[in-house]
Design an enzyme around this catalytic site. Structure first.
Site, PDB file in Angstrom:
ATOM      1  N   ARG A  32     -39.511  -5.388  66.343  1.00  0.00           N
ATOM      2  CA  ARG A  32     -39.206  -6.281  67.468  1.00  0.00           C
ATOM      3  C   ARG A  32     -38.005  -7.174  67.178  1.00  0.00           C
ATOM      4  NH1 ARG A  32     -44.819  -8.689  68.661  1.00  0.00           N
ATOM      5  NH2 ARG A  32     -45.961  -6.906  69.458  1.00  0.00           N
ATOM      6  N   ARG A  36     -37.310 -11.918  72.117  1.00  0.00           N
ATOM      7  CA  ARG A  36     -37.223 -13.236  72.741  1.00  0.00           C
ATOM      8  C   ARG A  36     -36.892 -14.376  71.791  1.00  0.00           C
ATOM      9  NH1 ARG A  36     -42.826 -13.138  75.879  1.00  0.00           N
ATOM     10  NH2 ARG A  36     -43.315 -11.769  74.129  1.00  0.00           N
ATOM     11  N   ARG A  45     -32.360 -11.380  79.619  1.00  0.00           N
ATOM     12  CA  ARG A  45     -33.640 -11.262  80.326  1.00  0.00           C
ATOM     13  C   ARG A  45     -33.758 -12.234  81.499  1.00  0.00           C
ATOM     14  NH1 ARG A  45     -36.870  -9.732  81.537  1.00  0.00           N
ATOM     15  NH2 ARG A  45     -38.884  -9.885  80.502  1.00  0.00           N
ATOM     16  N   ASP A  81     -39.641   0.832  75.012  1.00  0.00           N
ATOM     17  CA  ASP A  81     -41.054   0.457  74.962  1.00  0.00           C
ATOM     18  C   ASP A  81     -41.887   1.714  74.745  1.00  0.00           C
ATOM     19  OD1 ASP A  81     -43.856  -0.164  76.401  1.00  0.00           O
ATOM     20  OD2 ASP A  81     -42.946  -2.033  75.722  1.00  0.00           O
ATOM     21  N   TYR A 157     -53.812   2.643  75.890  1.00  0.00           N
ATOM     22  CA  TYR A 157     -53.206   2.055  77.083  1.00  0.00           C
ATOM     23  C   TYR A 157     -53.454   2.926  78.319  1.00  0.00           C
ATOM     24  CZ  TYR A 157     -50.681  -1.312  74.185  1.00  0.00           C
ATOM     25  OH  TYR A 157     -50.368  -2.334  73.330  1.00  0.00           O
TER      26      TYR A 157
END
Length: 358
Positions: A32, A36, A45, A81, A157
C-alpha cells in the site's frame, strides 16, 4: 567465491532476493505504498474516485510512481485493487474509502457457473497499459510489480460481499457445498492465471498474490481448499518471473503455505523471521515483516526496529517490507526513515550454498 564489489541495480537486487541469493543490501518497498498517507495521492483522490484512478492509466501510473519519487523505494507496484478480477468475472463492484462492496454476492452453484473467464487484455486493458507505461517510465533498473488476490481471499469477498468478521457466509458455503466451492476457487484460479500472465507480458518483473484472509482457515481447510487453488495459479504462471505469496495471521499455515510453489513467502509482523527460516530452510525466500504501527513510533524506534528486521536473515533471501499495508495516518517522514534505514543496512556477500530445487 567472493562476489563483493559488484554493483546491482534495484531490479537485480530484487530478483536476487526472490531467488534466495545474497545481496549487499536488502530491496525495500511497502505494501500500500501508493496511498492516503501521501499528500500528493490525496490531491488526486480529491478529484477522482478510487476506481477511476485504477482504470485510468495515466492516473494509475502517476499514483504508482509517487512512492518512488518521494521515498526512493526499490520496487514500484502498479496501483490497482484485488477486486478488479471479481468485476471482470461478472460481479458488480463498488470501491470507496469506506471499503469494497460487491452488492450482488454469490449464493449458489448457478451464480458460480455464471462467472466468466475474461480476456485480461480486453476487460482489464487499463491495468496492462499502466504496467507498460510504468516499465517505460522507470526503465530497466527498477522492478515493476503486478498483483492479484489469492483465490480464497477473493472468494471471501465474492461470497460475503464485503469484509465480515468470522466469514461465516463463505465458510458455510464451503462446508455445505464443497464441490461448488472448489469450482469457484478453480474458476478464480484460471481467471487469475490469465490476468497475471498479461501483467507479466506487459513487463511486470514479479507478481504478488494477496491471501489476506487465509488465516481465518483451519489448517485442514487450507490444505483442502485454499492451497490447491494457489498451487494451480503458480503452476499456471510458470517460472517466468518470481511469485510472492502474502499471508496474514497465518502462523498455523506457514509450513503448508511454503509448499504453494511461490518463490517468496511474505509474512506479517506476528512471525519471527529467524525461526521461520530455521523451520523452512533456504527453499523459499521471505518478505517482511515490520509491524506497520511501528511507523507511528518515534524515529529512534523506527530505526532500531527496521535495523533488527533487516538483519534478521543476514541479507540472503529477504525482501524488507511491512507485515501489512502502511497505515493511513503514517507520517511521510516516518515512511522515508523506514526505507532509508533498511537500505543502509549492509551485508558481506559470499557465494551461497546451492539452494535445493523445489
Amino acid at each position: 567465491m567472493s562476489i563483493q564489489g559488484i554493483t546491482f541495480t534495484q531490479k537485480e537486487l530484487f530478483q536476487r532476493a526472490c531467488h534466495g541469493e545474497p545481496v549487499p543490501r536488502l530491496p525495500v518497498w511497502m505494501m500500500r505504498q501508493a496511498g492516503r498517507y501521501l499528500p500528493e495521492y490525496r490531491e488526486i483522490r480529491a478529484k477522482h474516485a478510487f476506481l477511476e484512478v485504477c482504470k485510468t492509466p495515466e492516473l494509475a501510473v502517476e499514483v504508482s510512481l509517487q512512492p518512488l519519487r518521494r521515498l526512493g523505494v526499490d520496487a514500484v507496484i502498479v496501483f490497482s485493487d484485488i477486486l478488479i478480477v471479481a468485476e471482470a468475472m461478472g460481479l458488480q463492484l463498488e470501491l470507496t474509502d469506506a471499503g469494497p462492496n460487491l452488492p450482488e454476492p454469490l449464493h449458489s452453484e448457478a451464480d458460480v457457473r455464471r462467472l466468466r473467464n475474461f480476456d485480461p487484455e480486453a476487460e482489464t486493458r487499463f491495468l496492462m497499459e499502466a504496467i507498460r507505461r510504468l516499465v517505460r517510465e522507470v526503465g530497466p533498473a527498477v522492478p515493476v510489480l503486478g498483483f492479484a488476490a489469492a483465490p480464497w481471499t477473493l472468494a471471501c469477498y465474492m461470497v460475503e460481499g464485503r469484509t465480515k468478521e468470522g466469514f461465516a457466509t463463505v465458510k458455510s458455503f464451503m462446508y455445505r457445498e464443497p464441490r461448488t466451492f472448489r469450482e469457484l476457487l478453480r474458476r478464480i484460479a484460471q481467471a487469475t492465471i490469465g490476468y497475471l500472465q498479461a501483467q507479466i507480458r506487459a513487463g511486470a518483473a514479479a507478481v504478488q498474490l494477496f491471501d489476506t484472509w487465509c488465516g481465518e482457515l483451519h489448517l485442514r481447510d487450507y490444505l483442502d481448499f485454499a492451497l490447491p487453488a494457489m498451487q494451480e495459479i503458480v503452476s499456471g504462471i510458470g517460472k517466468t518471473v518470481p511469485v510472492i505469496y502474502y499471508t496474514k495471521a497465518s502462523n498455523h499455515l506457514l509450513l503448508a503455505a511454503a509448499d504453494s510453489g511461490a518463490d517468496v513467502l511474505s509474512v506479517d509482523w506476528r512471525v519471527d523471521l529467524r525461526e521461520l527460516r530455521k523451520t523452512l530452510g533456504p527453499r523459499i525466500a521471505l518478505q517482511g515483516n515490520l509491524d506497520p504501527a511501528v511507523l507511528l513510533a518515534p524515529e529512534e524506534t523506527i530505526r532500531r526496529t527496521t535495523q533488527e528486521t533487516a538483519a534478521a536473515l543476514g541479507g540472503t533471501g529477504h525482501i524488507l517490507n511491512l507485515g501489512h499495508g502502511i497505515l493511513q495516518h503514517t507520517p511521510v517522514e516516518s515512511a522515508k526513515i523506514f526505507i532509508e534505514t533498511g537500505q543502509q543496512v549492509r551485508f558481506a556477500m559470499e557465494a551461497p550454498a546451492a539452494v535445493p530445487s523445489r
